[in-house]
Design an enzyme around this catalytic site. Structure first.
Site, PDB file in Angstrom:
ATOM      1  N   GLY A  15      37.827 -57.708 124.892  1.00  0.00           N
ATOM      2  CA  GLY A  15      36.775 -58.681 124.602  1.00  0.00           C
ATOM      3  C   GLY A  15      37.338 -60.089 124.639  1.00  0.00           C
ATOM      4  O   GLY A  15      38.413 -60.341 124.103  1.00  0.00           O
ATOM      5  N   ARG A  76      37.816 -54.354 130.356  1.00  0.00           N
ATOM      6  CA  ARG A  76      38.500 -53.214 129.728  1.00  0.00           C
ATOM      7  C   ARG A  76      38.681 -52.186 130.837  1.00  0.00           C
ATOM      8  O   ARG A  76      37.737 -51.484 131.182  1.00  0.00           O
ATOM      9  CB  ARG A  76      37.639 -52.651 128.585  1.00  0.00           C
ATOM     10  CG  ARG A  76      37.482 -53.626 127.419  1.00  0.00           C
ATOM     11  CD  ARG A  76      36.828 -52.965 126.214  1.00  0.00           C
ATOM     12  NE  ARG A  76      36.854 -53.835 125.055  1.00  0.00           N
ATOM     13  CZ  ARG A  76      35.842 -54.599 124.662  1.00  0.00           C
ATOM     14  NH1 ARG A  76      34.712 -54.591 125.324  1.00  0.00           N
ATOM     15  NH2 ARG A  76      35.946 -55.370 123.597  1.00  0.00           N
ATOM     16  N   ASP A 107      44.034 -54.857 120.391  1.00  0.00           N
ATOM     17  CA  ASP A 107      44.827 -53.632 120.226  1.00  0.00           C
ATOM     18  C   ASP A 107      44.827 -52.758 121.479  1.00  0.00           C
ATOM     19  O   ASP A 107      45.852 -52.176 121.834  1.00  0.00           O
ATOM     20  CB  ASP A 107      44.382 -52.846 118.979  1.00  0.00           C
ATOM     21  CG  ASP A 107      42.899 -52.578 118.943  1.00  0.00           C
ATOM     22  OD1 ASP A 107      42.169 -53.095 119.814  1.00  0.00           O
ATOM     23  OD2 ASP A 107      42.458 -51.840 118.039  1.00  0.00           O
ATOM     24  N   THR A 130      41.770 -61.885 119.977  1.00  0.00           N
ATOM     25  CA  THR A 130      40.547 -61.135 119.685  1.00  0.00           C
ATOM     26  C   THR A 130      39.883 -61.776 118.476  1.00  0.00           C
ATOM     27  O   THR A 130      40.584 -62.237 117.568  1.00  0.00           O
ATOM     28  CB  THR A 130      40.826 -59.642 119.380  1.00  0.00           C
ATOM     29  OG1 THR A 130      39.665 -59.079 118.739  1.00  0.00           O
ATOM     30  CG2 THR A 130      42.013 -59.424 118.453  1.00  0.00           C
ATOM     31  N   ASP A 132      38.413 -60.193 116.273  1.00  0.00           N
ATOM     32  CA  ASP A 132      38.354 -59.220 115.167  1.00  0.00           C
ATOM     33  C   ASP A 132      39.459 -59.395 114.120  1.00  0.00           C
ATOM     34  O   ASP A 132      39.327 -58.905 112.999  1.00  0.00           O
ATOM     35  CB  ASP A 132      38.442 -57.783 115.719  1.00  0.00           C
ATOM     36  CG  ASP A 132      37.306 -57.448 116.658  1.00  0.00           C
ATOM     37  OD1 ASP A 132      36.269 -58.141 116.597  1.00  0.00           O
ATOM     38  OD2 ASP A 132      37.441 -56.497 117.454  1.00  0.00           O
ATOM     39  N   ASP A 134      42.197 -57.871 113.892  1.00  0.00           N
ATOM     40  CA  ASP A 134      42.571 -56.537 113.402  1.00  0.00           C
ATOM     41  C   ASP A 134      43.928 -56.075 113.916  1.00  0.00           C
ATOM     42  O   ASP A 134      44.093 -54.912 114.279  1.00  0.00           O
ATOM     43  CB  ASP A 134      41.474 -55.526 113.804  1.00  0.00           C
ATOM     44  CG  ASP A 134      41.235 -55.497 115.300  1.00  0.00           C
ATOM     45  OD1 ASP A 134      41.733 -56.394 116.008  1.00  0.00           O
ATOM     46  OD2 ASP A 134      40.542 -54.584 115.772  1.00  0.00           O
ATOM     47  N   ARG A 159      20.111 -69.279 106.304  1.00  0.00           N
ATOM     48  CA  ARG A 159      19.862 -69.574 104.881  1.00  0.00           C
ATOM     49  C   ARG A 159      18.678 -70.543 104.736  1.00  0.00           C
ATOM     50  O   ARG A 159      17.854 -70.397 103.841  1.00  0.00           O
ATOM     51  CB  ARG A 159      21.136 -70.171 104.276  1.00  0.00           C
ATOM     52  CG  ARG A 159      21.024 -70.621 102.854  1.00  0.00           C
ATOM     53  CD  ARG A 159      21.056 -69.489 101.872  1.00  0.00           C
ATOM     54  NE  ARG A 159      22.381 -68.957 101.661  1.00  0.00           N
ATOM     55  CZ  ARG A 159      22.631 -67.923 100.845  1.00  0.00           C
ATOM     56  NH1 ARG A 159      21.658 -67.329 100.178  1.00  0.00           N
ATOM     57  NH2 ARG A 159      23.854 -67.468 100.709  1.00  0.00           N
ATOM     58  N   ARG A 176      34.229 -54.813 115.045  1.00  0.00           N
ATOM     59  CA  ARG A 176      34.494 -53.401 115.355  1.00  0.00           C
ATOM     60  C   ARG A 176      34.749 -52.623 114.074  1.00  0.00           C
ATOM     61  O   ARG A 176      33.864 -52.580 113.220  1.00  0.00           O
ATOM     62  CB  ARG A 176      35.663 -53.272 116.331  1.00  0.00           C
ATOM     63  CG  ARG A 176      35.593 -52.010 117.161  1.00  0.00           C
ATOM     64  CD  ARG A 176      36.800 -51.880 118.056  1.00  0.00           C
ATOM     65  NE  ARG A 176      36.740 -52.755 119.204  1.00  0.00           N
ATOM     66  CZ  ARG A 176      36.084 -52.487 120.321  1.00  0.00           C
ATOM     67  NH1 ARG A 176      35.448 -51.365 120.451  1.00  0.00           N
ATOM     68  NH2 ARG A 176      36.079 -53.334 121.322  1.00  0.00           N
ATOM     69  N   GLY A 190      28.600 -68.095 101.362  1.00  0.00           N
ATOM     70  CA  GLY A 190      27.974 -67.841 100.057  1.00  0.00           C
ATOM     71  C   GLY A 190      27.007 -66.668 100.071  1.00  0.00           C
ATOM     72  O   GLY A 190      25.948 -66.714  99.419  1.00  0.00           O
TER      73      GLY A 190
HETATM   74  O1  F6P Z   1      36.798 -56.650 120.043  1.00  0.00           O
HETATM   75  C1  F6P Z   1      35.919 -57.713 120.143  1.00  0.00           C
HETATM   76  C2  F6P Z   1      34.493 -57.248 120.037  1.00  0.00           C
HETATM   77  O2  F6P Z   1      33.659 -58.363 120.140  1.00  0.00           O
HETATM   78  C3  F6P Z   1      34.162 -56.420 118.790  1.00  0.00           C
HETATM   79  O3  F6P Z   1      33.960 -57.222 117.668  1.00  0.00           O
HETATM   80  C4  F6P Z   1      32.939 -55.686 119.250  1.00  0.00           C
HETATM   81  O4  F6P Z   1      32.800 -54.470 118.548  1.00  0.00           O
HETATM   82  C5  F6P Z   1      33.215 -55.424 120.701  1.00  0.00           C
HETATM   83  O5  F6P Z   1      34.190 -56.369 121.105  1.00  0.00           O
HETATM   84  C6  F6P Z   1      32.015 -55.534 121.610  1.00  0.00           C
HETATM   85  O6  F6P Z   1      32.422 -55.196 122.886  1.00  0.00           O
HETATM   86  P1  F6P Z   1      31.530 -55.416 124.198  1.00  0.00           P
HETATM   87  O7  F6P Z   1      31.578 -56.872 124.548  1.00  0.00           O
HETATM   88  O8  F6P Z   1      32.189 -54.566 125.208  1.00  0.00           O
HETATM   89  O9  F6P Z   1      30.137 -55.009 123.847  1.00  0.00           O
END
Ligand code: F6P
Length: 328
Positions: A15, A76, A107, A130, A132, A134, A159, A176, A190
């Site tokens: 992504g 990917r 990852d 990324t 995320d 993560d 809001r 994710r 908040g």
């Molecule tokens: O890993 C980045 C991310 O944006 C995640 O937060 C999300 O789950 C995923 O990629 C979405 O992937 P795609 O763009 O293939 O729908």
């Protein structure tokens, strides 16, 4: 003694994330600085397999530091998951004369890099890019800070309308299987409740908390839901569940989606990308290989892919307690 490296390849995979362009720029400029040829591959591993590349110099990356997305495109690659695909990529690198690679991604990208480096004698360095956040081998990934700022600016707007109509909004954010975006944006915006995959607090607690909010005189509420949360219900089902159980609430849902991946990178992400990628090139030139670069306690570090990818990248659960106190 390590073999002298004269050509370094770079690609972005998985992504996309704001700051990837700043990262590409840093690789190309660091290569130019050290008199190393730089090759940019399009669409991540797929471009390596297909030999889809461009030769980059310092000027090829002018005016991209501020741009979202990635000029090298991202993908990917399914083919790279196969030994045949990886062999094609290795053959292409050999033919083009690329002796080492900088892999910018998350990852999945690092797992690919790890297998590739075990199979072929081509040094690779991973750069975490990324939204995320993560990845264990770094406190921050490129793109995460910008995504957080995008999310809180969206929630601030939600809001306004929530408050005008006395409504409860469920706002789903990306991440994710990780709750970094939800937790930090939830505190920053908040939110009344934050649902993350790392801590399933249960639906009863959600109802209790919303009842408490009403009793305390709140007229509108925001619940931030991480897309990977473990309540067993998606954000629309959660909204239905609350409507059934707390009919006093008028409930709406907003899924922020891919807007979280776009936009001009924050200063933090641009600086992070610049620091990480200069380090990545320098590590390769110093004979280092098969590690990821990261930032830990504001130091740029190199961590093995194994450690960088280990499960259980700690989320700061203390923030849930802070959120509880502050949503009183
Ligand atoms: O890993 C980045 C991310 O944006 C995640 O937060 C999300 O789950 C995923 O990629 C979405 O992937 P795609 O763009 O293939 O729908």
């Amino acid at each position: 003694m390590a073999k002298e490296i004269r050509t370094i390849g770079v690609m972005t995979s998985g992504g996309d994330a704001p700051g990837m362009n700043a990262a590409i720029r840093a690789v190309a400029r660091a290569c130019a600085y050290y008199n190393v040829k730089c090759i940019g591959f399009y669409r991540g591993y797929q471009g390596m397999i297909e030999g889809d590349y461009t030769v980059m110099n310092a000027r090829s990356v002018r005016n991209i530091i501020s741009r979202g997305g990635t000029i090298l495109k991202s993908a990917r690659s399914v083919d790279f998951k196969t030994p045949e695909g990886r062999k094609k990529a290795a053959d292409q690198l050999k033919e083009i004369g690329v002796e080492a690679m900088v892999l910018i991604g998350g990852d999945g990208t690092f797992r690919g890099g790890q297998i590739f480096s075990e199979e072929y004698d081509i040094p690779v360095i991973g750069v975490p890019g990324t939204i995320d956040n993560d990845i264990a081998g770094t406190n921050y990934t490129i793109g995460y800070d910008t995504a957080l700022n995008t999310v809180i600016s969206a929630i601030d707007k939600i809001r306004d309308t929530a408050s005008s109509h006395n409504r409860l909004f469920f706002v789903e954010v990306m991440g994710r299987d990780a709750g970094f975006i939800a937790l930090n944006s939830g505190v920053g915006a908040g939110a009344e409740e934050i649902l993350i995959p790392e801590e399933d607090l249960g639906l009863d607690r959600l109802l209790e908390s919303l009842k408490r909010s009403k009793r305390s005189g709140k007229s509108s509420s925001i619940v931030v839901v991480s897309e990977g949360d473990k309540t067993g219900k998606n954000v629309y089902e959660l909204a239905d569940y609350v409507t059934e159980n707390l009919p006093d609430y008028e409930v709406r849902v907003t899924v922020l989606g891919h807007m979280q991946r776009g936009g001009s990178p924050s200063c933090f992400d641009r600086t992070l990308a610049s620091r990480l990628c200069v380090k990545a090139v320098e590590l390769l030139l110093d004979g280092e290989k098969n590690v990821m670069v990261g930032i830990i306690n504001n130091e740029i570090t190199a961590t093995s892919f194994d450690d960088g990818l280990r499960e259980g990248h700690e989320i700061n659960k203390e923030l849930l307690r802070i959120s509880d106190i502050l949503s009183t």
